[in-house]
Design a protein around this motif. Structure first.
Motif, mmCIF file in Angstrom:
data_model
loop_
_atom_site.group_PDB
_atom_site.id
_atom_site.type_symbol
_atom_site.label_atom_id
_atom_site.label_comp_id
_atom_site.label_asym_id
_atom_site.label_seq_id
_atom_site.Cartn_x
_atom_site.Cartn_y
_atom_site.Cartn_z
ATOM 1 N N PHE A 141 -0.621 -10.404 54.566
ATOM 2 C CA PHE A 141 0.536 -11.282 54.729
ATOM 3 C C PHE A 141 0.362 -11.993 56.077
ATOM 4 N N ASP B 204 2.352 -17.342 55.040
ATOM 5 C CA ASP B 204 3.500 -16.841 54.277
ATOM 6 C C ASP B 204 4.836 -17.126 54.945
ATOM 7 N N ILE C 29 10.663 -8.836 59.637
ATOM 8 C CA ILE C 29 9.731 -9.234 58.581
ATOM 9 C C ILE C 29 8.986 -8.015 58.040
ATOM 10 N N GLU D 263 11.286 -5.997 55.770
ATOM 11 C CA GLU D 263 11.516 -6.629 54.462
ATOM 12 C C GLU D 263 10.261 -6.611 53.594
ATOM 13 N N LEU D 264 9.098 -6.765 54.237
ATOM 14 C CA LEU D 264 7.846 -6.769 53.469
ATOM 15 C C LEU D 264 7.628 -5.425 52.783
ATOM 16 N N GLN E 67 12.571 -5.095 50.194
ATOM 17 C CA GLN E 67 13.101 -6.080 49.243
ATOM 18 C C GLN E 67 12.450 -7.463 49.335
ATOM 19 N N LYS E 68 11.726 -7.713 50.422
ATOM 20 C CA LYS E 68 11.113 -9.032 50.651
ATOM 21 C C LYS E 68 12.149 -10.158 50.629
ATOM 22 N N ASN E 69 13.328 -9.855 51.135
ATOM 23 C CA ASN E 69 14.402 -10.863 51.205
ATOM 24 C C ASN E 69 14.329 -11.573 52.565
ATOM 25 N N PHE E 70 13.355 -12.432 52.688
ATOM 26 C CA PHE E 70 13.126 -13.087 53.980
ATOM 27 C C PHE E 70 14.200 -14.116 54.316
#
Length: 452
Positions: free
Chosen positions: A90, A111, A125, A128-129, A132-135
């Protein structure tokens, strides 16, 4: 997670032999990430031979890159190489240029783009990675896509709330960090932002015009853990808050900290507060970088510098009387005639300066001047924004302009004064210094070829 932090190489190789400051921003990022238990590797591309190979061997989950405008294409190439590797990490980009012009990094190999302060952003970051990856919930991000999407602006934090930079991350590099004769050299930030409003500078706008400060007590704690005897205060303007800096000087003396200090200061600050500089001289202030910019009051006014030649000349006199080396910096306007080059040379000589540097006026993205003169700029090539090339049309033919620029470096400081400056390097380093000067002037004279 395994997180790789990379300081890219400079766009012009000889620059890294004039000065190379430690990657302080990455040391702050690493310190924050370590609080969350991540495994961190910092690679300095100015020293490492192949950061991609070394980085891939680390098998990172995240690669974080930083850089200035002139390094944009270097950063994008590194991002592409990492994405094409078997680990395909990433990739996150932050730093000065990412903050002022994030859309330059709107490419598939990147990304996320961090806008503004990155310590908290990168920690969030990573969280979240792994979940949920809700950036979109993270403030201060640009999210690449067909059109770059932006999250809410991240407010500036209290500088005292940031972790101390983790210099263990650069242990193997520390002997390489220097600024001309000051080596080894540590960098310490005591403030962020500037009170000036120069139209060619973006630093004051990065903080929304605010001057953010660390407490003297917080700075002293860091200084007590700095091993190097030379310290560069990499503030945009160190001495503006007189009361704070006087207290910092008192605390340094009380703690028995003995260092050689190098910092930035405006000429008007020196003129208004000579006693403060005398106090700092007594605890180790050895040299002051002053952006004098021009030989003409009208040029200073056009830059919105907020200074006069009279103030500059008084600042020179004050520092000379105090025995503090003045490192003066001047700007070369692409509109200079040959007479303008001669006038600047004569002005520097009249001030009897022992040390001066010269840079080409460059309307960097994020500056007022960039917006005002956008229509005049040459087609956008980020690598040309290095203060050695011009990105604006010149009055003189390009070959003549670069010849005059090189001659300015050679003639502005007379030999008998330059020899005093050279003496700081020591006899063993002088041959390398002379080779570097020859290489630099040769590069300047050939710079017109880079416009083809």
């Amino acid at each position: 997670m395994r997180i790789l932090l990379i300081q890219p190489a400079s766009s012009i190789a000889f620059i890294d032999r004039v000065y190379m400051h430690e990657p302080l921003a990455l040391e702050y990022l690493g310190a924050g990430l370590k609080l969350d238990g991540h495994d961190i590797l910092l690679l300095d591309g100015r020293i490492e031979g192949d950061v991609v190979k070394s980085g891939i061997d680390f098998q990172p989950d995240i690669v974080a890159l930083t850089g200035y405008t002139s390094q944009v294409n270097i950063i994008k190439e590194l991002a592409e190489e990492f994405k094409a590797s078997s680990t395909a990490p990433f990739v996150v980009v932050g730093g000065h240029h990412a903050t002022v012009r994030p859309t330059d990094f709107n490419v598939s190999s990147i990304d996320l783009v961090v806008i503004g302060e990155g310590v908290t952003s990168l920690r969030e970051i990573a969280i979240e990675l792994a979940s949920q990856k809700n950036f979109n919930a993270i403030e201060g991000l640009g999210i690449p896509g067909n059109t770059m999407q932006f999250t809410r602006t991240r407010p500036h934090c209290n500088l005292d709330e940031l972790p101390m930079p983790d210099r263990a991350l650069t242990d193997r590099y520390r002997s390489h960090y220097f600024s001309e004769w000051l080596q080894p050299l540590a960098s310490v930030r005591t403030s962020l932002g500037c009170v000036g409003r120069c139209n060619f500078c973006a630093l004051w706008s990065l903080t929304g015009g605010k001057y953010l400060k660390r407490s003297p007590e917080n700075v002293v704690v860091e200084l007590q853990n700095v091993k190097e005897e030379n310290v560069f205060f990499c503030d945009d303007e160190s001495m503006y808050d007189v009361k704070r800096m006087a207290l910092l000087a008192d605390l340094i003396r009380e703690k028995g900290i003995q260092k050689n200090y190098f910092l930035y200061a405006r000429a008007d600050t020196i003129v208004r507060h000579p006693d403060l500089f005398a106090k700092w001289r007594d605890i180790g202030l050895r040299q002051v970088f002053v952006g004098m910019e021009s030989f003409s009051n009208s040029h200073l006014q056009a830059m919105n510098k907020g200074l006069t030649l009279e103030q500059q000349e008084e600042a020179v006199s004050i520092l000379k009387e105090l025995g503090i080396l003045l490192y003066a910096s001047f700007v070369v306007d692409p509109d200079f005639s040959k007479n303008d080059f001669r006038s600047l040379t004569a002005y520097v000589r009249r001030l009897k300066l022992n040390h001066a540097s010269f840079s080409v006026l460059t309307p960097l993205p994020g500056t007022v001047m960039h917006e005002e003169r956008y229509a005049e700029l040459f087609p956008y090539r980020p690598e040309m924004y290095d203060f050695i090339h011009t990105v604006l049309p010149t009055r003189l033919p390009l070959t003549d302009f670069y010849d005059e620029f090189a001659l300015l470096w050679q003639r502005a400081i007379p030999l008998h004064r330059a020899l005093k400056t050279f003496s700081y390097y020591g006899v063993k380093r002088l041959p390398g210094v002379f080779r570097l000067l020859s290489e630099a002037t040769s590069t300047m004279r050939k710079s017109h070829l880079d416009h083809l």
